[in-house]
Scaffold this active site. Structure first.
Site, PDB file in Angstrom:
ATOM      1  N   ASP A 190      20.503  25.986   3.736  1.00  0.00           N
ATOM      2  CA  ASP A 190      20.243  27.405   3.950  1.00  0.00           C
ATOM      3  C   ASP A 190      20.246  27.752   5.437  1.00  0.00           C
ATOM      4  O   ASP A 190      19.675  27.034   6.247  1.00  0.00           O
ATOM      5  CB  ASP A 190      18.868  27.746   3.347  1.00  0.00           C
ATOM      6  CG  ASP A 190      18.579  29.229   3.404  1.00  0.00           C
ATOM      7  OD1 ASP A 190      19.259  29.991   2.705  1.00  0.00           O
ATOM      8  OD2 ASP A 190      17.683  29.625   4.178  1.00  0.00           O
ATOM      9  N   GLU A 198      24.844   7.021   2.996  1.00  0.00           N
ATOM     10  CA  GLU A 198      24.192   5.768   2.587  1.00  0.00           C
ATOM     11  C   GLU A 198      24.173   5.627   1.068  1.00  0.00           C
ATOM     12  O   GLU A 198      23.915   4.556   0.540  1.00  0.00           O
ATOM     13  CB  GLU A 198      22.723   5.742   3.063  1.00  0.00           C
ATOM     14  CG  GLU A 198      22.545   5.457   4.531  1.00  0.00           C
ATOM     15  CD  GLU A 198      21.105   5.733   4.967  1.00  0.00           C
ATOM     16  OE1 GLU A 198      20.192   5.757   4.092  1.00  0.00           O
ATOM     17  OE2 GLU A 198      20.903   5.946   6.170  1.00  0.00           O
TER      18      GLU A 198
HETATM   19  C1  GLC Z   1      19.929  32.633   3.003  1.00  0.00           C
HETATM   20  C2  GLC Z   1      19.698  32.883   1.535  1.00  0.00           C
HETATM   21  C3  GLC Z   1      18.915  34.147   1.378  1.00  0.00           C
HETATM   22  C4  GLC Z   1      17.602  33.998   2.100  1.00  0.00           C
HETATM   23  C5  GLC Z   1      17.797  33.606   3.553  1.00  0.00           C
HETATM   24  C6  GLC Z   1      16.533  33.147   4.191  1.00  0.00           C
HETATM   25  O1  GLC Z   1      20.743  33.579   3.581  1.00  0.00           O
HETATM   26  O2  GLC Z   1      20.911  32.904   0.849  1.00  0.00           O
HETATM   27  O3  GLC Z   1      18.705  34.477   0.031  1.00  0.00           O
HETATM   28  O4  GLC Z   1      16.894  35.207   2.036  1.00  0.00           O
HETATM   29  O5  GLC Z   1      18.709  32.546   3.689  1.00  0.00           O
HETATM   30  O6  GLC Z   1      16.141  31.911   3.697  1.00  0.00           O
END
Ligand code: GLC
Length: 537
Positions: A208, A252
């Site tokens: 993310d 790994e």
């Molecule tokens: C990413 C996710 C989103 C979230 C953001 C913060 O963009 O896809 O849904 O709000 O990160 O974590």
């Protein structure tokens, strides 16, 4: 291509667990619901599931505010449920990718709670970005950095005696404090977390906000003048050693685990750096999603992305939407059909019939491209964005932090309709209220209704995925059609042709159509449609 390289061509289905299916009858989706839905996903023909965060979370940002990365949120189930689900999916040939959120944690995370309870300058605070304010009494935040959800990117803490204290950084909601990746605990903890989940059989992680993790400790303003790799908080050069280390860990394992980056940066050369052979396996290609429904624009985006990927050896990913983005059926029914967070607004005139037609054409187009394909749950049903949710139901911080100016992302997160004539459409047991209300009009869009209807969006996706499996892994060549509205390319024996225009067009000679997003007369490709064809023998 070896079996370990499954990710090069994979069809990955994105599950937003709160809205896939409710197995315990509380109106919220859960892991038992996903387990029940596995035969459906197998029937559809997906290779992997990507779960958006399933961890214990206060759910301020739909789970992207993680309190405990080693626990499943109790509304979703238990760690044992997750392990069972991973194993059951694997038996059906479906791999599991989970979401790792390294940029920030929940404000309820023990580290942040410890930081708040500690003195300024303490080690506990150095895992985050605590800083004194500027100006008299430190009343101004340390920077004016843009917040991804709107509003300021810093919040001020309060001392035990009630006086205002330091500020802390959050590029998203205040409940999502950013980690300071210079602190050794942060890197170490993530390496342990990767192993924690890889050991449980997950095939890979989606990372993310992958480009955000490093910040300039000098906290300069973003005046747009920085050199590449020196932006105060995005795509800094220091991110790369982190992901190189993750790659070593992923490698790994047997089979090696896969790293997929969420990298929203416009510069394609910078983007490609994440895909160096010793870094991420793939990263989401969001460019196409931002493009309007237009031949030249699509051609441009596809060419640029294939070119940007070529030197890295990494495959392209193709993404029409996700849990952050306006549903394609709605988007393509608008004058401005390219997605942008900034332009999200209320009451945009929308022609849903046109949108559905184009969304189906777009699905067949991206489905034929070389690389991996992401399908966001519900797109295979052609669900539209739900834009008339009761305001009291809205949960997305994007809505609140823009004072309601931005409708937020809940409209693409409404629970899936499975069967029946009225809500909850088999998502939950009859009579249960789902966490976001489903439109009554979805009776025709349920899985059950669409399985029965030969020309449904669902059947189109299903046939597309069947035929997609026969396309070669590599190889791509544009075909010049001579028609401004018609885009065509070759993939092995298959020719994919899209008519972006609003009038029927002649199909290039000698083609036998075997899959079409809309019916056409022989020799013709209908307006706003895509066909897959082979040379007539
Ligand atoms: C990413 C996710 C989103 C979230 C953001 C913060 O963009 O896809 O849904 O709000 O990160 O974590």
């Amino acid at each position: 291509m070896s079996a370990d390289e499954w990710w090069r061509t994979a069809v990955v289905y994105e599950v937003y667990p709160r809205s896939f299916r409710d197995g315990d009858g509380d109106g919220v989706g859960d892991l038992e619901g996903v387990r029940q839905g596995l035969p459906y996903l197998s029937w559809l023909g997906v290779d992997a599931i990507w779960f958006t965060p399933w961890y214990r979370s206060p759910m301020v940002d739909g789970g992207y505010d993680v309190e405990d990365y080693r626990a499943i949120d109790p509304t979703f189930g238990t760690l044992e449920d997750a392990e069972r689900l991973i194993a059951e999916a694997a038996q059906l040939g479906i791999r599991t990718i989970i979401d790792l959120v390294p940029n920030h944690v929940s404000s309820a995370h023990p580290w942040f709670q410890a930081a708040l309870a500690s003195e300024p300058g303490s080690d506990a605070r150095r895992r985050f970005w605590f800083h004194p304010g500027r100006g008299p009494e430190g009343a101004d935040p340390p920077t004016r950095w843009k917040n991804n959800f709107g509003g300021p990117s810093w919040s001020r803490t309060t001392l035990a005696d009630g006086r205002p204290g330091e500020w802390y950084l959050h590029l998203f909601a205040p409940e999502q404090p950013d980690l300071d990746w210079r602190h050794p605990d942060v890197a170490r903890e993530h390496e342990v977390l990767l192993r924690f989940w890889f050991d449980r059989g997950v095939a890979g992680v989606r990372i993310d906000s992958a480009a955000h993790i490093m910040k300039d400790p000098e906290l300069p303003e973003d005046d747009g003048s920085h050199a590449p790799g020196r932006h105060p908080n995005l795509d800094r050069d220091e991110v790369h050693p982190v992901y190189r280390r993750w790659r070593e860990i992923a490698d790994e394992y047997d089979p090696p685990r896969v790293l997929v980056g969420e990298v929203w940066i416009p510069d394609r050369q910078r983007f490609a750096r994440y895909l160096d052979p010793d870094e991420l396996h793939t990263a989401f290609n969001f460019d196409l999603m931002t493009r309007p429904w237009d031949t030249a624009s699509y051609r441009d985006s596809i060419s640029l992305m294939l070119e940007a990927h070529a030197p890295t050896g990494a495959p392209c990913t193709w993404v029409l939407s996700n849990h952050d983005v306006t549903r394609p059926v709605t988007r393509f029914g608008r004058e401005h059909s390219g997605f942008s967070f900034e332009e999200k607004a209320w009451n945009v005139p929308t022609d849903l019939a046109l949108g559905r037609r184009r969304a189906e054409a777009a699905a067949l187009l991206v489905g034929a491209l070389p690389g991996s394909l992401y399908i966001y749950q519900g797109d295979e049903l052609g669900l539209p964005e739900v834009e008339d949710l009761d305001l009291a139901e809205i949960q997305d911080p994007m809505y609140f932090r823009t004072g309601g100016a931005n409708p937020g992302r809940d409209g693409c997160r409404v629970p899936l309709p499975w069967r029946g004539q009225e809500p909850p459409f088999g998502f939950s047991p009859d009579g249960v209220r789902t966490w976001l209300s489903q439109p009554a009009a979805w009776a025709t869009l349920t899985v059950a209704a669409q399985v029965e209807r030969e020309q449904s969006t669902l059947n189109l996706y299903r046939w597309m995925l069947r035929h997609r499996a026969d396309l070669p892994a590599d190889g791509f060549a544009w075909i010049d059609t001579g028609a401004a509205d018609v885009l065509a390319f070759r993939r092995g024996d298959t020719v994919c042709v899209t008519n972006f225009g609003s009038a029927d067009q002649d199909l290039p000679d000698g083609l036998y159509v075997y899959l079409a997003s809309a019916p056409s007369r022989r020799g013709v490709i209908a307006a706003n449609s895509t066909v897959w064809a082979t040379p007539r023998r």
